[in-house]
Write a protein that holds these residues in place. Sequence first.
Motif, PDB file in Angstrom:
ATOM      1  N   PRO A  46      42.763  38.279  50.821  1.00 21.80           N
ATOM      2  CA  PRO A  46      42.031  39.600  50.391  1.00 21.80           C
ATOM      3  C   PRO A  46      41.875  39.422  48.804  1.00 21.80           C
ATOM      4  CG  PRO A  46      43.111  40.086  52.379  1.00 21.80           C
ATOM      5  CD  PRO A  46      43.605  38.903  52.090  1.00 21.80           C
ATOM      6  N   ASP A  47      43.311  39.215  48.251  1.00 21.88           N
ATOM      7  CA  ASP A  47      43.211  39.499  46.790  1.00 21.88           C
ATOM      8  C   ASP A  47      42.549  38.303  45.998  1.00 21.88           C
ATOM      9  OD1 ASP A  47      44.809  41.701  47.069  1.00 21.88           O
ATOM     10  OD2 ASP A  47      46.736  40.598  46.575  1.00 21.88           O
ATOM     11  N   ILE A  48      42.418  37.049  46.909  1.00 20.25           N
ATOM     12  CA  ILE A  48      41.588  35.989  46.041  1.00 20.25           C
ATOM     13  C   ILE A  48      40.181  36.270  46.263  1.00 20.25           C
ATOM     14  CG2 ILE A  48      41.290  33.691  46.769  1.00 20.25           C
ATOM     15  CD1 ILE A  48      44.053  33.383  47.539  1.00 20.25           C
ATOM     16  N   VAL A  49      39.743  36.856  47.403  1.00 19.48           N
ATOM     17  CA  VAL A  49      38.485  37.229  47.543  1.00 19.48           C
ATOM     18  C   VAL A  49      38.038  38.086  46.517  1.00 19.48           C
ATOM     19  CG1 VAL A  49      36.663  38.305  48.920  1.00 19.48           C
ATOM     20  CG2 VAL A  49      38.352  36.710  50.113  1.00 19.48           C
ATOM     21  N   ASP A  50      38.815  39.069  46.330  1.00 21.21           N
ATOM     22  CA  ASP A  50      38.332  40.183  45.271  1.00 21.21           C
ATOM     23  C   ASP A  50      38.483  39.614  43.925  1.00 21.21           C
ATOM     24  OD1 ASP A  50      38.196  42.187  47.033  1.00 21.21           O
ATOM     25  OD2 ASP A  50      40.294  42.780  46.679  1.00 21.21           O
ATOM     26  N   ASP A  51      39.318  38.646  43.485  1.00 23.14           N
ATOM     27  CA  ASP A  51      39.439  38.001  42.364  1.00 23.14           C
ATOM     28  C   ASP A  51      38.226  37.022  41.871  1.00 23.14           C
ATOM     29  OD1 ASP A  51      41.678  39.028  41.309  1.00 23.14           O
ATOM     30  OD2 ASP A  51      42.769  37.612  41.596  1.00 23.14           O
ATOM     31  N   LEU A  52      37.932  36.351  43.020  1.00 24.34           N
ATOM     32  CA  LEU A  52      36.818  35.630  42.821  1.00 24.34           C
ATOM     33  C   LEU A  52      35.382  36.223  42.651  1.00 24.34           C
ATOM     34  CD1 LEU A  52      37.018  33.087  46.194  1.00 24.34           C
ATOM     35  CD2 LEU A  52      36.924  32.560  43.366  1.00 24.34           C
ATOM     36  N   ALA A  53      35.170  37.400  42.908  1.00 22.69           N
ATOM     37  CA  ALA A  53      34.144  38.320  42.743  1.00 22.69           C
ATOM     38  C   ALA A  53      34.241  38.722  41.461  1.00 22.69           C
ATOM     39  CB  ALA A  53      33.916  39.493  43.787  1.00 22.69           C
ATOM     40  N   PHE A  54      35.391  39.506  41.015  1.00 22.44           N
ATOM     41  CA  PHE A  54      35.368  40.316  39.671  1.00 22.44           C
ATOM     42  C   PHE A  54      35.561  39.080  38.420  1.00 22.44           C
ATOM     43  CE2 PHE A  54      36.983  43.560  42.460  1.00 22.44           C
ATOM     44  CZ  PHE A  54      36.202  44.754  41.964  1.00 22.44           C
ATOM     45  N   THR A  55      36.193  38.054  38.769  1.00 22.88           N
ATOM     46  CA  THR A  55      36.468  37.158  37.506  1.00 22.88           C
ATOM     47  C   THR A  55      35.486  35.845  37.455  1.00 22.88           C
ATOM     48  OG1 THR A  55      38.236  35.845  38.768  1.00 22.88           O
ATOM     49  CG2 THR A  55      38.948  37.562  37.553  1.00 22.88           C
ATOM     50  N   GLN A  56      34.974  35.467  38.704  1.00 24.89           N
ATOM     51  CA  GLN A  56      34.333  34.233  38.702  1.00 24.89           C
ATOM     52  C   GLN A  56      32.794  34.556  39.142  1.00 24.89           C
ATOM     53  OE1 GLN A  56      35.797  31.288  37.787  1.00 24.89           O
ATOM     54  NE2 GLN A  56      37.549  32.588  37.397  1.00 24.89           N
ATOM     55  N   GLY A  57      32.483  35.610  39.531  1.00 24.59           N
ATOM     56  CA  GLY A  57      31.256  36.023  39.908  1.00 24.59           C
ATOM     57  C   GLY A  57      30.780  35.342  41.292  1.00 24.59           C
ATOM     58  N   VAL A  58      31.803  34.884  42.098  1.00 25.41           N
ATOM     59  CA  VAL A  58      31.533  34.339  43.578  1.00 25.41           C
ATOM     60  C   VAL A  58      31.856  35.336  44.310  1.00 25.41           C
ATOM     61  CG1 VAL A  58      32.163  32.361  44.663  1.00 25.41           C
ATOM     62  CG2 VAL A  58      32.100  32.049  42.437  1.00 25.41           C
ATOM     63  N   TYR A  59      30.773  35.651  45.317  1.00 22.81           N
ATOM     64  CA  TYR A  59      30.995  36.600  46.347  1.00 22.81           C
ATOM     65  C   TYR A  59      31.004  35.671  47.342  1.00 22.81           C
ATOM     66  CZ  TYR A  59      29.577  39.629  42.676  1.00 22.81           C
ATOM     67  OH  TYR A  59      29.493  40.592  41.536  1.00 22.81           O
ATOM     68  N   THR A  60      32.055  36.236  48.285  1.00 24.20           N
ATOM     69  CA  THR A  60      32.397  35.182  49.371  1.00 24.20           C
ATOM     70  C   THR A  60      33.072  36.028  50.643  1.00 24.20           C
ATOM     71  OG1 THR A  60      33.300  33.344  50.321  1.00 24.20           O
ATOM     72  CG2 THR A  60      34.553  34.304  48.608  1.00 24.20           C
ATOM     73  N   ASP A  61      33.644  35.472  51.294  1.00 26.01           N
ATOM     74  CA  ASP A  61      34.388  36.445  52.601  1.00 26.01           C
ATOM     75  C   ASP A  61      35.824  35.613  52.782  1.00 26.01           C
ATOM     76  OD1 ASP A  61      33.822  34.317  54.165  1.00 26.01           O
ATOM     77  OD2 ASP A  61      31.988  35.313  55.111  1.00 26.01           O
ATOM     78  N   GLU A  62      36.547  36.213  53.460  1.00 25.78           N
ATOM     79  CA  GLU A  62      37.951  35.898  53.900  1.00 25.78           C
ATOM     80  C   GLU A  62      37.793  34.446  54.566  1.00 25.78           C
ATOM     81  OE1 GLU A  62      40.628  38.602  55.268  1.00 25.78           O
ATOM     82  OE2 GLU A  62      40.226  40.145  53.837  1.00 25.78           O
ATOM     83  N   LYS A  63      36.697  34.525  55.426  1.00 28.77           N
ATOM     84  CA  LYS A  63      36.658  33.221  56.407  1.00 28.77           C
ATOM     85  C   LYS A  63      36.272  31.967  55.496  1.00 28.77           C
ATOM     86  CE  LYS A  63      34.008  31.635  60.525  1.00 28.77           C
ATOM     87  NZ  LYS A  63      33.009  31.978  61.346  1.00 28.77           N
ATOM     88  N   MET A  64      35.459  32.223  54.549  1.00 28.30           N
ATOM     89  CA  MET A  64      35.344  31.011  53.822  1.00 28.30           C
ATOM     90  C   MET A  64      36.419  30.450  52.976  1.00 28.30           C
ATOM     91  SD  MET A  64      33.365  28.747  52.584  1.00 28.30           S
ATOM     92  CE  MET A  64      31.659  29.065  53.047  1.00 28.30           C
TER      93      MET A  64
END
Length: 490
Positions: free
Chosen positions: A159-177
Amino acid sequence: MLKQNLQLKLSQKLSPQQIQLMKLIQLPTQAFEQRLKEEMVENPALETGTDEPEYEKDEFDTTDEFDDYDDYDNDRIEADEINIDEYLSDDETPDYKLQANNYSDDDEDRSMPFAAPVSFHQSLIDQLNTFILNDDEREIAEFLVGSIDDMGYIRRSIPDIVDDLAFTQGVYTDEKMVEHIMHIIHQLEPSGVGASDLQECLLLQLKHKTPTAPIELAISILETQFDAFTKKHYDKLLQKYDISQDQLRAAIDEIERLNPKPGGSYDSTSSKAVEHVVPDFAIKIVDGELELSLNGRNAPELHVSKDYQEMLQSYKDSRDKSSQQKDAVQFIKQKLDSAKWFIDAIRQRQETLFVTMNAIMHYQEEFFLDGDEGKLRPMILKDIADMVGLDISTVSRVANSKYVETPYGTKLIKEFFSEAMKNDQGEDVSTIEIKKILETVISEEDKRKPLPDDKLADILKERGYPIARRTIAKYREQLDIPVARMRKKI
């Protein structure tokens, strides 16, 4: 009401030069060479080599001169007050031709070749090229690789990795991916990379191996009985799986062959710099006698720049002295004073290192002659300080960071220092000797029934060393030896 009184106060204050000298003494050879290069860059009046006469000084002790330099930066001296002759030399014979170098010739190449390997993380990125990934998947994969620490772990929750991808990389994904990409990361080499903890790391490595009975048993133990395994509750494991000791031993052998730090094993592409130990001293045995030499890198040949002396000579000979020339003389004087002090400090450093190590060598003469650690005498900093007439802190600076090359290997000097303990005959023995005996006793114990600390204390007492159990525990920890339960083997 105003009152006036006289108060005497005694205080000790170190000059900046004395502080710098202490720092020079503390530096090991490689750090000293770097400090020398920095000084050469900062002070153009200081030169190295043997083409020019060195600044002459008869004594190593520069204590008397420190007072002369204490405040020259604060108190401006007019150019007309400077005695130019003090900075000029009429000696036509270079000083180096009249000196004998008592230090060892260091013929080794001073330049160290550096390899430029591919880094650990870059290697993982390169391996991703063997997988077919779309742009979003590759960006997630590269982010995950960047999250791997030097030991090879990803110590963050999905979950932390998913949040970081959205906030720092602009990559919106989910835990399954992210979990899907994580499985791809787990296929990279070295095996076990990308695990979240030790248990997962070991399991990933086992699952990469060809399945056998011991490996399947090892996987089951790690998945369901990891806590019992780490605490070495072997009886519980034997009862749980209803297996023989040989079967359990085979499974444990498979686990012990695994690497708990897959990132650290990537030696050929490690980004960490390799540290090379350069001995500061060398001790040789010549005709049954000990011979000490200081590494030649610690004895550079320095001299004051002849160009700067010629500038002063030109100023002295000129009739009309402009304000610009006077300012230049002030600058030249400052640089010459600094160069002369630095040369004196280097010589005093050489003397301090040599006399201190010479005292240590003679104090531990029996060890240096035959290499038997049992002959190391109890020795503390005060023993050497009293022998050479130096402060304890100075001896500590020499011992803490310096190495000596001996016929028995390169040793850290501080390892020769140890406290004294009484044996059953009332003789002083070194704690190093006691630790060596303790290490031998533990290495010879029955690993199926390791000896607890109280039993170890009884054995050393029988050998003539009455030591308390808590002291045994302290020595065992210093030797990095675990408690009896953790030394147990089946």
